[in-house]
Design a protein around this motif. Structure first.
Motif, PDB file in Angstrom:
ATOM      1  N   ALA B  32       0.830  -1.204   0.000  1.00  0.00           N
ATOM      2  CA  ALA B  32       0.000   0.000   0.000  1.00  0.00           C
ATOM      3  C   ALA B  32       0.865   1.255   0.000  1.00  0.00           C
ATOM      4  N   LEU B  33       2.088   1.099   0.477  1.00  0.00           N
ATOM      5  CA  LEU B  33       2.947   2.274   0.536  1.00  0.00           C
ATOM      6  C   LEU B  33       3.685   2.524  -0.768  1.00  0.00           C
ATOM      7  N   LEU B  34       3.648   1.556  -1.653  1.00  0.00           N
ATOM      8  CA  LEU B  34       4.355   1.767  -2.906  1.00  0.00           C
ATOM      9  C   LEU B  34       3.459   2.534  -3.868  1.00  0.00           C
ATOM     10  N   LYS B  35       3.136   3.717  -3.431  1.00  0.00           N
ATOM     11  CA  LYS B  35       2.352   4.582  -4.322  1.00  0.00           C
ATOM     12  C   LYS B  35       3.298   5.047  -5.424  1.00  0.00           C
ATOM     13  N   PRO B  36       2.743   5.363  -6.566  1.00  0.00           N
ATOM     14  CA  PRO B  36       3.630   5.989  -7.560  1.00  0.00           C
ATOM     15  C   PRO B  36       4.289   7.208  -6.926  1.00  0.00           C
ATOM     16  N   VAL B  37       5.581   7.287  -7.123  1.00  0.00           N
ATOM     17  CA  VAL B  37       6.309   8.343  -6.432  1.00  0.00           C
ATOM     18  C   VAL B  37       5.890   9.701  -6.962  1.00  0.00           C
ATOM     19  N   ALA B  38       5.486  10.555  -6.043  1.00  0.00           N
ATOM     20  CA  ALA B  38       5.203  11.928  -6.465  1.00  0.00           C
ATOM     21  C   ALA B  38       6.542  12.539  -6.831  1.00  0.00           C
ATOM     22  N   GLY B  39       6.645  12.979  -8.011  1.00  0.00           N
ATOM     23  CA  GLY B  39       7.925  13.569  -8.425  1.00  0.00           C
ATOM     24  C   GLY B  39       8.220  14.791  -7.582  1.00  0.00           C
ATOM     25  N   VAL B  40       9.460  14.901  -7.112  1.00  0.00           N
ATOM     26  CA  VAL B  40       9.870  16.097  -6.380  1.00  0.00           C
ATOM     27  C   VAL B  40      10.763  16.876  -7.319  1.00  0.00           C
TER      28      VAL B  40
END
Lengths: 372, 1144
Positions: B32-40
């Motif tokens: 559940a934590l492997l959301k697509p990474v919000a690009g920083v």
């Protein structure tokens, strides 16, 4: 690559990112003339944050003796070699910052310490710069010398670690300028470890992430000074928030010491990261060495320190008397007072009074003698 | 579930990767934590997800806190806050309560005192929860076998060596009751074995000196020794050892069948003098243990001289007083044998040869006297310098010698006790007290009145009064018998004596800059009442320590720097002044035959125990008998040690000087060794019974203490922390052994004596002490205890805040505690005359010198008349280690440097000193990993060099030029060997297996801050033991850890004590020196533990240093040297860096 003005080196410089400065910028002043290298700060930090697996070798705070002490081994000699020698002229650094001498493909000119470099954290403890002669007598400045340099993450204005991270997993908190490595997003590339000229990010082989001093933000958020500051028995440290020079407030201890009294200087400003730990230089040390580490204003700072201005003396006597961070102070009538958000934290006498008790307490029928 | 609570291994991750990823994402919390990474894009601009910051907030969060008192022998006593989470302490911090301390009069301390703690205190979390706790009562296997076998002995009483294999056996866990029983029965058995004529016969057969046997007076209990380590550190639980020893009179009564009038208690060992913390010349000069000042007084001075006193490393929480004083204009000076830590805070750094301090002080005195820079009035009023000496006998001229019919003055300011009259409790005593017998024996004094041109009589009542008296001159007078004699004032003699110590001579002798000698004298004279001289254990740990005191005192007295807030002398070491609690006799000496069971009443006291110095045990359990003379005075005489029980002190066994000799040669003579401690030290290694007690964080009984360097009165609060192990409180152990003694003897007074421990009301004892102590009366224990729990101490109520000594004398014009009532620089007692120290001469160190050891250095040969070796029955000169203690050869100051230490011809080259440093208070808590790794340059938490005994190790510092001359590289392993006639232990030549364990092996460090000819190891590190040496060979990881006990050494073999030994000085063992008793205002003479007592010379050694192994494993050099970061090995980059060359 964007450019930004760095007041510490008196000019513009390259930095990877644009950005607005934080609302407040945490800052520290350490008076090296009071440091006793007891490592209380080191153990305070260690026992709070780095007692886990993979952290055995880590000391986010350390105190090293200059000139033969380093943690990790040779860190500043190595960074100085990488960036090369440089000159100052009229407050402007003419040499290259770590962002301006970068090798191909790198954002920052740094180096990755080997594992063994982290051994022997107290290499050089108390060791002096030159052999002392028999029948030696020294006055200021000492012909042979050593001093203690307490170091933490500098929570820089232009953090090299932040610039180097390929995942942008390092950021600067807008509310206080504290620089953090996101322990969730970090993937352990160790680019930050290589980039930081002060070598404050440290890799944890057990978690696979790098970690570093967090300015004890959970305590800062509660008004309390970081562990290394509140446990410092040398009373050399104060934490507060600094403004840029043009907005300096003479009743703010950080602004006062750095911008007004000008006795506190950034560490290796020439690296260009804009560190926010400012040092009052050791008055007994060879000025040539001091200029390399604290910049061209070091002799002026020493002269101002020695002049014993009452406001300066009062503030420096206040150091350590409270375990809170201080954003404002007052010296009056022989007392020094520290404040936070307008509330008085503590008042201390600049000189502790001597009290003579009455010899005879008739009511209790006892004599308060000195020799009992 | 939070990612941080579940460590994800790569294996787990890849295991999941094979299954349909999206399905898992929905189901498994991990994914559940492997959301697509919000690009920083720009972390400086915006950082999307900061929820992870909870990690550190959770780590820092705690539920509650409590306080405990950290109190090893550093003198500070810091109340620490222990922060707890779920009942577990997670970290420690300062209490910030010192600025809230207040006495009953409203005197307050400010928050300038805060924070108080240190790295060692904060590291205690790893000691309280550490693996080397003494977790339960434990008995050594062989000792238990001896006890179980019924204490079998040979005809001469000796125990078979098979039962004495200390350090080589496992320990057996026993119950508390069993442990108490074993100790009680053994005390009884041992006392009986050596009781009466039969016992004395056995002891003589065993080879004890007859004088020692005689000193027992037939009572076997007198062979039982006890020591609470620096007892001020626990008024009831540590000083309780003294109380216990007093109660052994009940055992004696049983054994000998005598009544309370004739019974004797056991023997108590000294503390302050045992550590050689006592500056013995202070007693000779001012009459009591020590003069000193709270370190906070620094800012009252214009100049602070740290004389062999490494302030910022050994008095750390009070270092800021020094640096803040300097910030405000106080000049800081270090006088030391190196550029020490404190030197980096100094405005003036003066380097001097270690052990030459008396000569340096004479050099300063010479300038003061010859340039007339001394304060005439102060000298005439407060010192013996105007008193007249008769040159024929070298005795002080008595009024009755020259004034016909002279009768001693009636003293009004001194209380004279008639025979049989009692002084009363110390708290009731106002004036100084002397018995009539002593008053008559000491008599009065004379001065030369310049107005009348005649001798004038003076009594001690005229102390602090200055008159028109001569300081210089030679006067011819007639005695009442008609004889013509010459008399001179003490000043005149000292001036002549000092004149031989010119700046040039002192420069050569002391290896000091001659201009520094002039500078010191003139600056002190310029800053009268404004120079604080803090003398440390550097100079005090040399054999000539009493001379150093008399002469540094002289220099301070000449410049009126005694007894003022900004002008005073002080000696700094451990925390000794039990006298602050002068109500302690109601506890220590409570009459065991009539214990006071009513908590509201004050107990009767009766002195049954006898005190002696532990140095005799250290010396091989013998007195100083050399040639045909017994140099140990009768009142000092020790008894044979057949049992020893100590608490709170590794210094009596694990880290004592000549440790290695004591282990091999003295311990086998002792039948029972009992250690009370909470951490497994080398003392525990060599014990028979180890009582595991509560750590300071687990105290279930409150206690109290005070400090010699700060003004606080402190309680050890009871803590809520549940005991981690099967431990008891120190005072419970005393009560437990006593209860077992009640069973052995049938005398229930052994139980009554500790009634308030059994009832968990030790506050009764504490309040009794408080109510009867001059500096405490008015406090209520419950209130001060409650404040301590909040982190707030109280204040000791002496005359001043901050405290300092000498105010009553220098300002209120009372007498000093000496015979004359003045500071005394001349000693005319027979012993001092015999040893050539009637004037304060210089003596070369007894071992730690490149010159002839222990010679008297004096140019005024007509002023001293010492006996020589031939007078003691020697036919030839003898520079052997034992004989040289009583050798009184005189050399002129200029001739000393032409001589040589006898070992120089054998390749011995270095003075070896073992001072104290910042990482340990004695040995506490040096072996903790996070402390050991910071202790010097060699620490490595990963121990990459597997030869290392631990993550940190002992080392010796050497000037690089010396090291190179000896063929040594930085980081090499070396042997540091002392005099082979007795070090590391006597008879090592015949015991090769023991020699391997006890010979020192340590690293060397190139150290530029120390002059040539001096080698230095720190005093603190855990010594090698049989078990640790065995461990290094047997343990898979190569740690120097005893496989049976877990003891962790910091040396591969031997230790810094391999080169040290015990020394006994004749002038410290007199029968005639006047001195104040420990508690109260009474002045007596002769032996007094911690006051007038032999002290040893722990710093002294002269050594040979030889290479054992190279510093590196795969290379000759250890890594930092190879990489070019070490002095003498600098790379080009390092050389540029040192010069500041990167600043172009």
């Amino acid at each position: 690559m964007p450019k930004r003005f760095n007041w510490q080196i008196g000019r513009d410089q390259f930095y990877k990112y644009e950005g607005k400065p934080p609302k407040r910028q945490i800052a520290y002043v350490f008076d090296t003339n009071k440091c006793i290298a007891c490592q209380t700060c080191t153990v305070a930090c260690k026992t709070t944050w780095t007692s886990g697996k993979g952290e055995e070798y880590m000391f986010w705070n350390n105190v090293e003796t200059k000139p033969y002490g380093f943690y990790p081994t040779g860190w500043d000699v190595n960074t100085l070699e990488k960036t090369g020698p440089g000159a100052w002229k009229n407050g402007v650094y003419l040499g290259k910052t770590v962002f301006e001498s970068t090798p191909e493909g790198k954002t920052v000119n740094g180096y990755l310490p080997t594992e063994e470099d982290w051994s022997h954290p107290n290499l050089g403890e108390d060791e002096v710069a030159h052999k002392i002669e028999e029948k030696a007598t020294y006055e200021l400045p000492h012909k042979s010398w050593m001093f203690y340099l307490a170091r933490i993450c500098n929570h820089c204005n232009n953090p090299a670690c932040l610039a180097a991270c390929p995942r942008q997993a390092i950021y600067k908190r807008p509310e206080d300028g504290i620089v953090l490595i996101d322990q969730e997003r970090c993937r352990g590339y160790q680019e930050c470890v290589a980039a930081c000229p002060y070598k404050k990010p440290m890799f944890n082989a057990h978690t696979g992430k790098s970690e570093k001093c967090i300015a004890c933000y959970p305590l800062i958020e509660k008004g309390i000074a970081p562990r290394c500051v509140q446990t410092c028995i040398g009373k050399i440290r104060m934490t507060g928030f600094i403004h840029p020079p043009e907005k300096a407030d003479a009743d703010n201890p950080m602004d006062y010491l750095v911008h007004v009294a000008k006795v506190a200087l950034p560490l290796y400003a020439q690296f260009g990261t804009g560190p926010n730990v400012y040092y009052i230089p050791p008055i007994h040390v060879d000025p040539a060495y001091l200029k390399q580490i604290f910049g061209p204003n070091v002799e002026k700072a020493i002269a101002l320190y020695k002049a014993q201005d009452p406001k300066l003396v009062g503030l420096l006597s206040l150091f350590g008397s409270t375990d809170h961070w201080v954003d404002s102070f007052k010296v009056q009538n022989g007392n020094a007072t520290g404040y936070q958000d307008g509330k008085e934290l503590v008042t201390v006498p600049v000189k502790e009074p001597v009290v003579f008790r009455a010899l005879r307490d008739k009511e209790l029928n006892v004599l308060r003698k000195s020799v009992t | 579930m939070d990612l941080f609570e579940k460590k994800v291994t790569r294996r787990e991750l890849f295991k999941q990767a094979g299954v349909g990823a999206f399905a898992l994402m929905a189901a498994d919390p991990l994914f559940a934590l492997l959301k697509p990474v919000a690009g920083v894009d720009n972390p400086l601009d915006f950082y999307p997800d900061r929820n992870w910051e909870k990690l550190y907030r959770d780590m820092a969060a705690t539920d509650e806190w409590f306080t405990f008192l950290c109190a090893p022998n550093d003198t500070h006593n810091c109340l620490l806050k222990a922060y707890m989470k779920n009942g577990v302490v997670v970290y420690l911090g300062p209490s910030y309560g010192y600025g809230k301390a207040e006495d009953i009069y409203g005197t307050k301390a400010s928050h300038r005192w805060d924070p108080r703690c240190c790295q060692k205190g904060l590291a205690l979390i790893r000691r309280i929860y550490g693996p080397r706790r003494v977790k339960y009562p434990a008995v050594r296997q062989g000792f238990k076998a001896w006890v179980d076998a019924g204490y079998p002995r040979g005809a001469d009483g000796k125990v078979d060596s098979k039962y004495l294999q200390r350090g080589k056996e496992p320990f057996v866990r026993v119950s508390w009751d069993e442990a108490f029983k074993i100790v009680a029965r053994s005390l009884d058995n041992i006392a009986r074995a050596y009781n009466g004529d039969d016992g004395a016969k056995k002891l003589l057969e065993q080879g004890y000196d007859p004088a020692m046997v005689e000193a027992m007076h037939g009572a076997g209990v007198q062979a039982l020794k006890h020591r609470g380590g620096m007892p001020l550190l626990g008024a009831t639980r540590i000083f309780g050892m003294n109380r216990f020893t007093n109660s052994l009179a009940l055992l004696d009564a049983k054994i000998r069948g005598v009544g309370p009038e004739d019974a004797l208690g056991g023997r108590v060992w000294d503390s302050y003098s045992w550590h050689t913390d006592l500056p013995p010349g202070h007693t000779m000069t001012c009459g009591h243990q020590t003069m000193e000042f709270d370190l906070a007084n620094a800012e009252n001075a214009n100049m602070v001289i740290c004389w062999g006193m490494n302030w910022i490393s050994t008095k750390m929480p009070d270092a800021h007083w020094l640096t803040e004083a300097r910030l405000k204009g106080t000049k800081v000076v270090t006088v030391a044998c190196e550029y020490q830590s404190t030197s980096n805070k100094a405005d003036k750094v003066i380097v001097v040869r270690p052990g030459s301090d008396p000569a340096l002080a004479l050099g300063i005195a010479n300038v003061l006297m010859s340039e007339k820079l001394y304060d005439d009035e102060f000298v005439k009023g407060h010192t013996d310098l105007p008193l007249l000496v008769r040159l024929d006998t070298l005795k002080l001229l008595k009024p009755e010698d020259v004034i016909p019919g002279y009768k001693n003055k009636i003293l009004e300011k001194t209380r004279v006790l008639k025979a049989g009259e009692k002084a009363g409790l110390p708290i009731t005593q106002e004036k100084q007290i002397i018995t009539e017998a002593l008053r008559e024996e000491w008599g009065d004094y004379t001065v030369w009145n310049q107005a009348t041109g005649r001798v004038q009589a003076l009594s001690r009542d005229e102390a602090a009064q200055a008159g028109n008296w001569a300081l210089e001159g030679t006067f011819k007078i007639k005695t009442v018998g008609g004889e013509e004699i010459t008399v001179r004032p003490v000043f005149d003699l000292l001036k002549q004596h000092a004149s031989h110590f010119t700046p040039e001579v002192v420069s050569d002798l002391c290896h000091v800059d001659k201009d520094a000698v002039l500078w010191l004298a003139r600056e002190m004279a310029k800053n009268k009442m404004k120079t604080l001289v803090a003398v440390g254990m550097g100079p005090n740990h040399f054999y000539n320590n009493d001379l150093k005191d008399r002469l540094t005192f002289l220099v301070c007295a000449l410049t009126k720097n005694i007894g003022f807030p900004g002008g005073n002398i002080g000696s700094y070491a451990g925390n000794y002044r039990g006298a602050y609690f002068n109500g302690l006799p109601t506890y220590l000496l409570e009459d065991p035959f009539h214990p006071e069971l009513d908590p509201a009443k004050t107990p009767k006291t009766r002195y049954y125990s006898k005190y002696e110095s532990a140095h005799y045990f250290n010396y091989g359990d013998r007195p100083l008998r050399v040639g045909n003379k017994m140099f140990t005075g009768k009142s000092h005489m020790p008894t044979p040690t057949k049992s020893m029980w100590f608490s709170n002190g590794n210094s009596i066994l694990g880290n004592l000087k000549w440790h290695h000799d004591v282990v091999v040669n003295t311990l086998p003579k002792i039948e029972m060794i009992v250690a009370t401690d909470w951490w497994w030290t080398a003392s525990c290694e060599y014990s028979d019974v180890a009582f595991g007690v509560d750590s300071w964080g687990e105290f279930k009984y409150p206690d109290m203490t005070a400090a010699v360097t700060n003004p606080f009165f402190q309680i050890f609060p009871k803590t809520p922390l549940k005991r981690l192990h099967d431990t008891r409180g120190d005072i419970e152990v005393l009560a437990g052994v006593s209860k077992a003694l009640a069973e052995v003897t049938g005398d229930r007074r052994f139980i009554d004596y500790w009634k308030f421990v059994h009832e968990d009301r030790v506050e009764v004892y504490l309040q009794r002490i408080i109510d009867n102590s001059s500096a405490l009366k008015g406090y209520k224990i419950d209130q001060v205890h409650a404040n301590a729990k909040k982190g707030i101490p109280a204040l000791l109520m002496t005359r001043t805040y901050p405290k300092y000594m000498g105010h009553e004398q220098s300002v209120d014009k009372e007498a000093h505690y000496t015979k004359s009532g003045r500071l005394e620089f001349y000693r005319d007692e027979d012993e001092f005359l015999e040893y050539g120290e009637n004037i304060p001469v210089h003596r070369e160190p007894v071992d730690g010198t490149p010159y002839e050891p222990n010679v008297i250095v004096c140019g005024a040969k007509d002023l001293i008349r010492p006996k020589q070796l031939r007078d003691y029955g020697f036919k030839k000169d003898d520079l052997g280690t034992e004989t040289r203690q009583v050798r009184n050869v005189i050399l002129a100051p200029a001739d000393v440097i032409k001589t040589a230490h006898p070992l120089r011809k054998d390749g011995f080259s270095h003075i070896y000193i073992t001072p104290k440093f910042r990482h340990g208070v004695h040995t506490m808590p040096v072996d903790l990993d996070i402390i050991a790794v910071w202790f010097g340059p060699f620490g490595d938490i990963h121990r990459r060099d597997k030869r290392m005994p631990w993550v940190g190790e002992g080392y010796v510092d050497l000037n690089p030029d010396d090291a190179r001359a000896l063929g040594l590289e930085d980081g090499d392993y070396v042997h540091v060997d002392g005099d082979p006639s007795d070090r590391p232990f006597r008879g090592w030549q015949k015991k090769p297996e023991d020699y391997k364990v006890h010979r020192s092996l340590m690293r060397i460090r190139y150290y530029q801050g120390i002059p040539r000819g001096i080698a230095r190891s720190w005093f603190h590190m855990y010594v090698a033991t049989y078990g640790s040496v065995e461990g290094q060979a047997k343990n898979a990881d190569g740690l120097a850890r005893n496989p049976r006990t877990g003891y962790q050494a910091m040396f591969r073999t031997g230790s810094h004590q391999s080169a040290t030994r015990a020394w006994l000085k004749p002038t410290l063992q007199t029968e005639s020196l006047a001195r104040k008793d420990m508690f109260g205002q009474t002045i007596g003479k002769g032996f007094a533990a911690d006051i007038h007592c032999t002290t040893g010379a722990p710093k002294e050694s002269f050594v040979k240093i030889t290479k054992a192994e190279p510093g590196g494993v795969d290379h000759a050099l250890w890594r930092p040297a190879r990489l070019g970061y070490r002095p003498g090995y600098e790379s080009d980059a390092m050389k540029t860096y040192l010069k500041g060359g990167f600043n172009a």
